[in-house]
Scaffold this motif. Structure first.
Motif, PDB file in Angstrom:
ATOM      1  N   THR A 134       0.875  -1.131   0.063  1.00  0.00           N
ATOM      2  CA  THR A 134      -0.022  -0.054  -0.029  1.00  0.00           C
ATOM      3  C   THR A 134       0.693   1.245   0.085  1.00  0.00           C
ATOM      4  O   THR A 134       2.129   1.269   0.272  1.00  0.00           O
ATOM      5  CB  THR A 134      -0.858  -0.006   1.202  1.00  0.00           C
ATOM      6  OG1 THR A 134       0.314  -0.106   2.453  1.00  0.00           O
ATOM      7  CG2 THR A 134      -1.842  -1.151   1.295  1.00  0.00           C
ATOM      8  N   ASP A 135       0.270   2.405  -0.583  1.00  0.00           N
ATOM      9  CA  ASP A 135       1.106   3.722  -0.270  1.00  0.00           C
ATOM     10  C   ASP A 135       1.279   4.144   0.938  1.00  0.00           C
ATOM     11  O   ASP A 135       2.272   4.525   1.417  1.00  0.00           O
ATOM     12  CB  ASP A 135       0.222   4.739  -1.191  1.00  0.00           C
ATOM     13  CG  ASP A 135       0.369   4.490  -2.844  1.00  0.00           C
ATOM     14  OD1 ASP A 135       1.021   3.625  -3.156  1.00  0.00           O
ATOM     15  OD2 ASP A 135      -0.243   5.312  -3.513  1.00  0.00           O
ATOM     16  N   GLU A 136       0.303   3.675   1.913  1.00  0.00           N
ATOM     17  CA  GLU A 136       0.341   3.935   3.249  1.00  0.00           C
ATOM     18  C   GLU A 136       1.738   3.166   3.982  1.00  0.00           C
ATOM     19  O   GLU A 136       2.439   4.068   4.431  1.00  0.00           O
ATOM     20  CB  GLU A 136      -0.829   3.315   3.846  1.00  0.00           C
ATOM     21  CG  GLU A 136      -0.671   3.447   5.749  1.00  0.00           C
ATOM     22  CD  GLU A 136      -1.657   2.609   6.503  1.00  0.00           C
ATOM     23  OE1 GLU A 136      -2.725   3.309   6.828  1.00  0.00           O
ATOM     24  OE2 GLU A 136      -1.530   1.518   6.531  1.00  0.00           O
ATOM     25  N   ASN A 154       5.083  -2.862  -4.271  1.00  0.00           N
ATOM     26  CA  ASN A 154       4.465  -1.660  -4.816  1.00  0.00           C
ATOM     27  C   ASN A 154       5.830  -1.136  -5.729  1.00  0.00           C
ATOM     28  O   ASN A 154       6.425  -0.184  -5.094  1.00  0.00           O
ATOM     29  CB  ASN A 154       4.038  -0.770  -3.756  1.00  0.00           C
ATOM     30  CG  ASN A 154       3.472   0.442  -4.083  1.00  0.00           C
ATOM     31  OD1 ASN A 154       3.445   0.898  -5.492  1.00  0.00           O
ATOM     32  ND2 ASN A 154       2.607   1.052  -3.346  1.00  0.00           N
ATOM     33  N   GLY A 155       6.112  -1.610  -6.877  1.00  0.00           N
ATOM     34  CA  GLY A 155       7.286  -1.030  -7.671  1.00  0.00           C
ATOM     35  C   GLY A 155       6.929   0.458  -7.727  1.00  0.00           C
ATOM     36  O   GLY A 155       8.029   1.272  -8.057  1.00  0.00           O
ATOM     37  N   VAL A 156       5.581   0.900  -8.275  1.00  0.00           N
ATOM     38  CA  VAL A 156       5.587   2.349  -8.688  1.00  0.00           C
ATOM     39  C   VAL A 156       5.744   3.271  -7.540  1.00  0.00           C
ATOM     40  O   VAL A 156       6.734   4.249  -7.688  1.00  0.00           O
ATOM     41  CB  VAL A 156       3.986   2.310  -9.066  1.00  0.00           C
ATOM     42  CG1 VAL A 156       3.675   3.763  -9.551  1.00  0.00           C
ATOM     43  CG2 VAL A 156       3.544   1.436 -10.355  1.00  0.00           C
ATOM     44  N   ARG A 157       5.039   3.091  -6.458  1.00  0.00           N
ATOM     45  CA  ARG A 157       5.499   3.821  -5.242  1.00  0.00           C
ATOM     46  C   ARG A 157       6.966   3.731  -4.879  1.00  0.00           C
ATOM     47  O   ARG A 157       7.520   4.915  -4.650  1.00  0.00           O
ATOM     48  CB  ARG A 157       4.528   3.643  -4.236  1.00  0.00           C
ATOM     49  CG  ARG A 157       4.469   4.995  -3.253  1.00  0.00           C
ATOM     50  CD  ARG A 157       3.737   6.166  -3.581  1.00  0.00           C
ATOM     51  NE  ARG A 157       4.074   7.286  -2.513  1.00  0.00           N
ATOM     52  CZ  ARG A 157       4.399   8.435  -2.746  1.00  0.00           C
ATOM     53  NH1 ARG A 157       4.744   8.683  -4.033  1.00  0.00           N
ATOM     54  NH2 ARG A 157       4.370   9.121  -1.821  1.00  0.00           N
ATOM     55  N   GLY A 158       7.342   2.546  -5.021  1.00  0.00           N
ATOM     56  CA  GLY A 158       8.953   2.292  -4.485  1.00  0.00           C
ATOM     57  C   GLY A 158       9.755   3.038  -5.350  1.00  0.00           C
ATOM     58  O   GLY A 158      10.815   3.567  -4.912  1.00  0.00           O
ATOM     59  N   THR A 159       9.649   3.139  -6.546  1.00  0.00           N
ATOM     60  CA  THR A 159      10.360   3.747  -7.301  1.00  0.00           C
ATOM     61  C   THR A 159      10.377   5.417  -7.209  1.00  0.00           C
ATOM     62  O   THR A 159      11.364   5.877  -7.310  1.00  0.00           O
ATOM     63  CB  THR A 159      10.234   3.315  -8.995  1.00  0.00           C
ATOM     64  OG1 THR A 159      10.402   2.027  -8.985  1.00  0.00           O
ATOM     65  CG2 THR A 159      11.057   4.084  -9.819  1.00  0.00           C
ATOM     66  N   GLU A 160       9.229   6.011  -7.282  1.00  0.00           N
ATOM     67  CA  GLU A 160       9.050   7.328  -6.871  1.00  0.00           C
ATOM     68  C   GLU A 160       9.746   7.682  -5.623  1.00  0.00           C
ATOM     69  O   GLU A 160      10.427   8.744  -5.504  1.00  0.00           O
ATOM     70  CB  GLU A 160       7.564   7.624  -6.560  1.00  0.00           C
ATOM     71  CG  GLU A 160       6.717   7.831  -7.869  1.00  0.00           C
ATOM     72  CD  GLU A 160       5.374   7.789  -7.451  1.00  0.00           C
ATOM     73  OE1 GLU A 160       4.490   7.684  -8.669  1.00  0.00           O
ATOM     74  OE2 GLU A 160       4.797   7.877  -6.481  1.00  0.00           O
ATOM     75  N   LEU A 161       9.926   6.876  -4.457  1.00  0.00           N
ATOM     76  CA  LEU A 161      10.522   7.156  -3.223  1.00  0.00           C
ATOM     77  C   LEU A 161      11.857   6.759  -3.397  1.00  0.00           C
ATOM     78  O   LEU A 161      12.606   7.322  -2.281  1.00  0.00           O
ATOM     79  CB  LEU A 161       9.652   6.475  -2.179  1.00  0.00           C
ATOM     80  CG  LEU A 161       8.144   6.876  -2.095  1.00  0.00           C
ATOM     81  CD1 LEU A 161       7.459   5.950  -0.890  1.00  0.00           C
ATOM     82  CD2 LEU A 161       8.096   8.458  -1.417  1.00  0.00           C
ATOM     83  N   GLY A 171       9.069  -6.796 -11.716  1.00  0.00           N
ATOM     84  CA  GLY A 171       8.428  -5.753 -12.243  1.00  0.00           C
ATOM     85  C   GLY A 171       9.389  -4.907 -12.736  1.00  0.00           C
ATOM     86  O   GLY A 171      10.511  -4.839 -12.442  1.00  0.00           O
ATOM     87  N   PRO A 172       9.017  -3.683 -13.529  1.00  0.00           N
ATOM     88  CA  PRO A 172       9.732  -2.660 -14.156  1.00  0.00           C
ATOM     89  C   PRO A 172      10.714  -2.209 -12.831  1.00  0.00           C
ATOM     90  O   PRO A 172      10.213  -1.719 -12.080  1.00  0.00           O
ATOM     91  CB  PRO A 172       8.861  -1.767 -14.620  1.00  0.00           C
ATOM     92  CG  PRO A 172       7.341  -2.435 -14.872  1.00  0.00           C
ATOM     93  CD  PRO A 172       7.509  -3.393 -13.662  1.00  0.00           C
ATOM     94  N   GLY A 173      11.999  -2.123 -13.258  1.00  0.00           N
ATOM     95  CA  GLY A 173      13.034  -1.308 -12.393  1.00  0.00           C
ATOM     96  C   GLY A 173      13.250  -2.338 -11.209  1.00  0.00           C
ATOM     97  O   GLY A 173      13.971  -1.847 -10.321  1.00  0.00           O
ATOM     98  N   GLY A 174      12.459  -3.571 -11.090  1.00  0.00           N
ATOM     99  CA  GLY A 174      12.916  -4.193  -9.828  1.00  0.00           C
ATOM    100  C   GLY A 174      14.158  -5.248  -9.983  1.00  0.00           C
ATOM    101  O   GLY A 174      14.605  -5.382 -10.993  1.00  0.00           O
TER     102      GLY A 174
END
Ligand SMILES: NC(=O)c1ccc[n+]([C@@H]2O[C@H](COP(=O)([O-])OP(=O)(O)OC[C@H]3O[C@@H](n4cnc5c(N)ncnc54)[C@H](OP(=O)(O)O)[C@@H]3O)[C@@H](O)[C@H]2O)c1
Length: 311
Positions: free
Chosen positions: A215-217, A237-244, A252-255
């Motif tokens: 979760t983003d939380e 959560n690759g999307v939020r993980g990459t942003e942070l 997954g992408p960038g994993g």
């Protein structure tokens, strides 16, 4: 003939069907395994629900990345195993079947002390957990926060971090807090106020975080609690993980898929589970023909512990 679960279309668990196929003959370096138990993982439904794309050219899909069973036949150059050996197969594709032809490199011996269901549900979660604990550099004296500590991977991470001498704080629904205590973690509820609840448990701070909840939380709380983002790892959560800018683990992408560390972990995991130093909680077993029911229970989050299919 072998009974095999396939997804003939993308959709919900209703697309799953049991079909009969020739199991095939093991070729060079391959082994034919009679499956006794196959572990169920969220990756299995992500394969056909569209979470990972819906390319019609990939249909029909075979499911299942891990199984335990007995070697029936060995192809040329597969001499490291013999008929009758009890084995764990991972990583494999198509483990939801009663027979499986796999490269012998994908097998490790099943310890006698580990029953079929636990052996079938050990490896995907276990190898991911070993990778995550290594990526977050969890060591003695650390305080580690594990998001989703009651889940298949989270329970493994919790035990492995505890074995390394770390103090573990785990998030779970309140109904699962007693389970977390049994695993060696101090429990905390997820949901609003998470950061404050964790700080109240550890005034000296958190050194590392492993997120299995996705979760983003969970990720936002992680970077609020840990100053060094290289010690925050997410598997979900690759999307939020990459942003942070935290460590993203998996395919997954960038994993970081961690292929080598995960493969190398299999024998140690088998040994730990076989000797009772690592607990695999089996929450439910279903017959192979009941695969859709098993997936509905998994998707709804109704089962605490691994779901396992038995042919
Ligand atoms: N990247 C990789 O290589 C890799 C490998 C394996 C798995 N995964 C992914 O990692 C995730 C976890 O896998 P798993 O097998 O451990 O799944 P699981 O057994 O279903 O566990 C999920 C856990 O998430 C917790 N949870 C549910 N809602 C939550 C929320 N709002 N906040 C915090 N926690 C919550 C649940 O705890 P409560 O029921 O106690 O709330 C549950 O124990 C899945 O998305 C899976 O696809 C990735």
């Amino acid at each position: 003939m072998s009974r095999v679960v396939v997804a003939a279309a993308y959709g919900g668990p209703e697309v799953l069907a049991l079909v009969e196929e020739e199991p095939g003959t093991p070729g060079p370096g391959e082994v034919l395994v009679e499956v006794r138990a196959a572990g169920v993982n969220p990756a299995d439904w992500k394969t056909y629900t569209g979470a990972w794309g819906s390319d019609p050219a990939r249909l029909p899909l075979r499911l299942g990345f891990e199984a335990a069973g007995v070697v029936l036949a060995v192809g040329p150059e597969g001499e490291s195993f013999a008929p009758g050996d009890e084995v764990i197969a991972h990583p494999v594709q198509g483990a939801y079947a009663d027979h499986l032809v796999v490269p012998s490199a994908d097998l490790v011996p099943k310890p006698a002390g580990l029953d079929w269901a636990r052996a079938g549900g050990l490896m995907l979660a276990g190898t991911t957990a070993v990778h995550a604990v290594a990526a977050a550099a969890v060591g003695a004296g650390d305080t580690v926060l594990v998001h989703g500590a009651s889940g298949g991977v989270g329970a493994m991470v919790t035990q492995l971090a505890h074995h390394r001498g770390a103090r573990v704080i785990g998030t779970a629904s309140p109904a699962n807090h007693e389970y977390l205590v049994d695993l060696g973690a101090a429990p905390v509820a997820h949901g609003p106020g998470l950061v404050d609840r964790v700080r109240a448990l550890t005034p000296s701070g958190v050194h590392a975080v492993i997120d299995t909840a996705g979760t983003d939380e969970a990720l936002d709380a992680s970077v609020a609690l840990v100053s060094d983002r290289r010690r925050v790892a997410t598997i979900a959560n690759g999307v939020r993980g990459t942003e942070l800018g935290v460590r993203v683990l998996g395919h997954g992408p960038g994993g970081d898929p961690g292929t080598e560390v995960r493969r190398a972990a299999r024998r140690l995991l088998a040994e730990l589970a076989g000797s009772g130093r690592l607990t695999v909680r089996v929450g439910a077993t279903y017959h192979l023909a009941d695969v859709a029911r098993a997936h509905r229970a998994g998707i709804a989050g109704r089962v605490v512990g691994k779901i396992v299919l038995v042919p």
